[in-house]
Scaffold this active site. Sequence first.
Site, PDB file in Angstrom:
ATOM      1  N   ASP A  56     -60.916 -19.535 -37.927  1.00 58.58           N
ATOM      2  CA  ASP A  56     -60.283 -19.023 -36.704  1.00 58.58           C
ATOM      3  C   ASP A  56     -60.049 -20.202 -35.763  1.00 58.58           C
ATOM      4  OD1 ASP A  56     -61.052 -16.252 -34.423  1.00 58.58           O
ATOM      5  OD2 ASP A  56     -59.604 -17.884 -34.272  1.00 58.58           O
ATOM      6  N   TYR A  61     -53.090 -20.358 -28.886  1.00 59.10           N
ATOM      7  CA  TYR A  61     -51.869 -20.713 -28.155  1.00 59.10           C
ATOM      8  C   TYR A  61     -52.113 -21.933 -27.257  1.00 59.10           C
ATOM      9  CZ  TYR A  61     -49.827 -16.076 -29.269  1.00 59.10           C
ATOM     10  OH  TYR A  61     -49.336 -14.958 -29.897  1.00 59.10           O
ATOM     11  N   ARG A  93     -62.292 -21.278 -19.649  1.00 54.95           N
ATOM     12  CA  ARG A  93     -63.323 -20.244 -19.870  1.00 54.95           C
ATOM     13  C   ARG A  93     -64.607 -20.594 -19.141  1.00 54.95           C
ATOM     14  NH1 ARG A  93     -62.081 -17.858 -25.965  1.00 54.95           N
ATOM     15  NH2 ARG A  93     -59.869 -18.379 -25.828  1.00 54.95           N
ATOM     16  N   ASP A 147     -53.616 -17.036 -36.351  1.00 54.12           N
ATOM     17  CA  ASP A 147     -54.585 -18.129 -36.275  1.00 54.12           C
ATOM     18  C   ASP A 147     -55.851 -17.908 -37.096  1.00 54.12           C
ATOM     19  OD1 ASP A 147     -55.913 -16.222 -34.695  1.00 54.12           O
ATOM     20  OD2 ASP A 147     -56.842 -17.796 -33.500  1.00 54.12           O
ATOM     21  N   GLU A 148     -55.855 -16.912 -37.967  1.00 55.31           N
ATOM     22  CA  GLU A 148     -57.041 -16.680 -38.779  1.00 55.31           C
ATOM     23  C   GLU A 148     -56.663 -16.658 -40.253  1.00 55.31           C
ATOM     24  OE1 GLU A 148     -59.342 -13.288 -37.593  1.00 55.31           O
ATOM     25  OE2 GLU A 148     -59.126 -13.757 -35.469  1.00 55.31           O
TER      26      GLU A 148
HETATM   27  N1  LIG Z   1     -54.461  -9.002 -27.971  1.00 55.22           N
HETATM   28  C1  LIG Z   1     -54.096 -10.235 -28.377  1.00 55.22           C
HETATM   29  C2  LIG Z   1     -54.937 -11.027 -29.158  1.00 55.22           C
HETATM   30  C3  LIG Z   1     -54.508 -12.285 -29.535  1.00 55.22           C
HETATM   31  N2  LIG Z   1     -53.301 -12.750 -29.137  1.00 55.22           N
HETATM   32  C4  LIG Z   1     -52.839 -14.099 -29.504  1.00 55.22           C
HETATM   33  C5  LIG Z   1     -53.239 -15.138 -28.495  1.00 55.22           C
HETATM   34  C6  LIG Z   1     -54.295 -15.956 -29.139  1.00 55.22           C
HETATM   35  O1  LIG Z   1     -54.193 -17.315 -28.796  1.00 55.22           O
HETATM   36  C7  LIG Z   1     -54.072 -15.729 -30.614  1.00 55.22           C
HETATM   37  C8  LIG Z   1     -55.375 -15.722 -31.385  1.00 55.22           C
HETATM   38  O2  LIG Z   1     -56.231 -14.683 -30.961  1.00 55.22           O
HETATM   39  P1  LIG Z   1     -57.800 -14.858 -30.894  1.00 55.22           P
HETATM   40  O3  LIG Z   1     -58.395 -13.518 -30.628  1.00 55.22           O
HETATM   41  O4  LIG Z   1     -58.291 -15.610 -32.078  1.00 55.22           O
HETATM   42  O5  LIG Z   1     -58.055 -15.702 -29.583  1.00 55.22           O
HETATM   43  P2  LIG Z   1     -57.962 -17.263 -29.327  1.00 55.22           P
HETATM   44  O6  LIG Z   1     -57.730 -18.018 -30.580  1.00 55.22           O
HETATM   45  O7  LIG Z   1     -56.943 -17.484 -28.270  1.00 55.22           O
HETATM   46  O8  LIG Z   1     -59.364 -17.616 -28.706  1.00 55.22           O
HETATM   47  P3  LIG Z   1     -60.773 -17.730 -29.413  1.00 55.22           P
HETATM   48  O9  LIG Z   1     -61.161 -19.168 -29.303  1.00 55.22           O
HETATM   49  O10 LIG Z   1     -61.679 -16.830 -28.647  1.00 55.22           O
HETATM   50  O11 LIG Z   1     -60.614 -17.304 -30.847  1.00 55.22           O
HETATM   51  O12 LIG Z   1     -53.411 -14.472 -30.735  1.00 55.22           O
HETATM   52  C9  LIG Z   1     -52.497 -11.959 -28.382  1.00 55.22           C
HETATM   53  O13 LIG Z   1     -51.403 -12.396 -28.032  1.00 55.22           O
HETATM   54  N3  LIG Z   1     -52.890 -10.711 -27.996  1.00 55.22           N
END
Ligand SMILES: Nc1ccn([C@H]2C[C@H](O)[C@@H](COP(=O)(O)OP(=O)(O)OP(=O)(O)O)O2)c(=O)n1
Length: 454
Positions: A56, A61, A93, A147-148
């Site tokens: 992950d 973004y 954060r 991203d996963e």
């Molecule tokens: N409800 C959501 C969930 C995710 N995303 C998009 C934005 C994130 O950047 C990307 C990946 O989601 P993640 O839940 O993995 O969150 P992040 O990668 O941003 O943060 P983390 O470091 O907590 O994984 O998908 C989105 O647009 N709407």
Amino acid sequence: MTSQISKKGLEDFRRRQFAGPNVVCGSSDEILNNTATTTGPTKGLPDARRVIIHFDVDAFYAQVEEVRDHSLRHKPLGITQKYLVVTCNYLAREAGVTKLMAISEAKKKCPHLILVSGEDLTPYREASKLIYGALKIYGPAEKLGMDEVYVDVTREVQMRIDRGAMDNCWHGHVHCARNGVTSDNIHRPMDLRASAADPAVSQTGGAGAVETGCRLRLQVGTAIAREARAALARCPGFRSSAGVAHNKLLAKLVGGLHKPDDQTCLPADEASAFIAPLPVRAMAGVGYKTERQLQDAQITTVDQLRCLPLDQLSKLLGARVAQFLSEAARGRDARPVEEKGPPQSISVEDSFKACSCFSKVETVLRVLAPDLLRRLVQDKEEFGRRATTLRVTWRHQGAKRASCSSPMPQEVALQGMAVAHKVQAERPHAAGLPEMCSVDLRAVPLISSRGAHR
DNA sequence: TCAGGAGATAG
DNA sequence: CTATCTC
Ligand SMILES: Nc1ccn([C@H]2C[C@H](O)[C@@H](COP(=O)(O)OP(=O)(O)OP(=O)(O)O)O2)c(=O)n1
């Protein structure tokens, strides 16, 4: 009613620690005892013989924008869509900004927050391809969202063991259930974090006893995860987190425990105690509705779920979900890692201030339709596919979404307008009626046209 | 699900 | 087509 994981107060704080492995029922070694076999790339292997890694990318973004513009690094950064900060980097954060927070609130928490619009997803899709390409060399890979990625590294592990290419070291964290886990955001129980480690029991990698069997396989998995994350950090340039376990469910659950930029392995004999105290909502597949239904049956945690007989669970949630959850609650998950190929649908959507005037809807459609067509042309060039159907989805303020489909028309925007007019005509014209506030154009299914590829 | 935007899958 | 879930 009660026992929301999102409540305030001391009692909740305790509950939020999910720590006490007060397992009510179930033995502690379901996984080792499990004889179920899987299908797919590692078909025929008992669940415990697989080694699965869940990757992950951290603050996805935000990292993409940092790579595009290095001046954004080392500053708190939020990525916006409309008036939401959809995600933010870890500096932000630390200042209290969370994913999906309103911009106004984020600015209060972090006045120096830098905002970059994330409305155009193209760069993220491109980055996603690079990530997938970098990871799939380790084994069969399955993309989840952008991203996963799950990778089944069972064969790679076996190859290294056969060659004697092991270092007898655990890389990253090895989770010990006695240390417990928490959720940093009370509204996101799926984003688990390890509690402060007890030095007496915590393990942060390194060498120790020479491992054998399943533990050795996982140990080699941690070396692969480390290599893969190092590769990701070098080439596309993204820091990531990873979970190493015997199945997809567990790999994903532990993957984020030491986010950001670190990895966690869950040995089979820790699995049961690890998941027992978790809120059911932490498991991917249990969403808002399912959590509510389980709550109505006085079930909020995984160990409570274990105690409910399968037939009762089936009555509550249906046979399919019940079967999955019944297994999952015991740490078992035989789902194979499946390579999915390119997406089966392409959609573009926009929301706007509720408005019944057609000029607004038309303006939106005249932007969306060309966007969709551009992406369809790209898809055709890349995969030689075409769409047969156009689905128009809309929503009126305060109402549920509705949609209708038609054969893919010549003029997408015109078809959208025709739908909008028809919808309007069928609605009673009472004053104060909710107005349209979003439209979505979706091309589906994307199928290979004759003579494509090659 | 308070939001935005995209995608998958079950019934 | 609608509901649910995922990121
Ligand atoms: N409800 C959501 C969930 C995710 N995303 C998009 C934005 C994130 O950047 C990307 C990946 O989601 P993640 O839940 O993995 O969150 P992040 O990668 O941003 O943060 P983390 O470091 O907590 O994984 O998908 C989105 O647009 N709407």
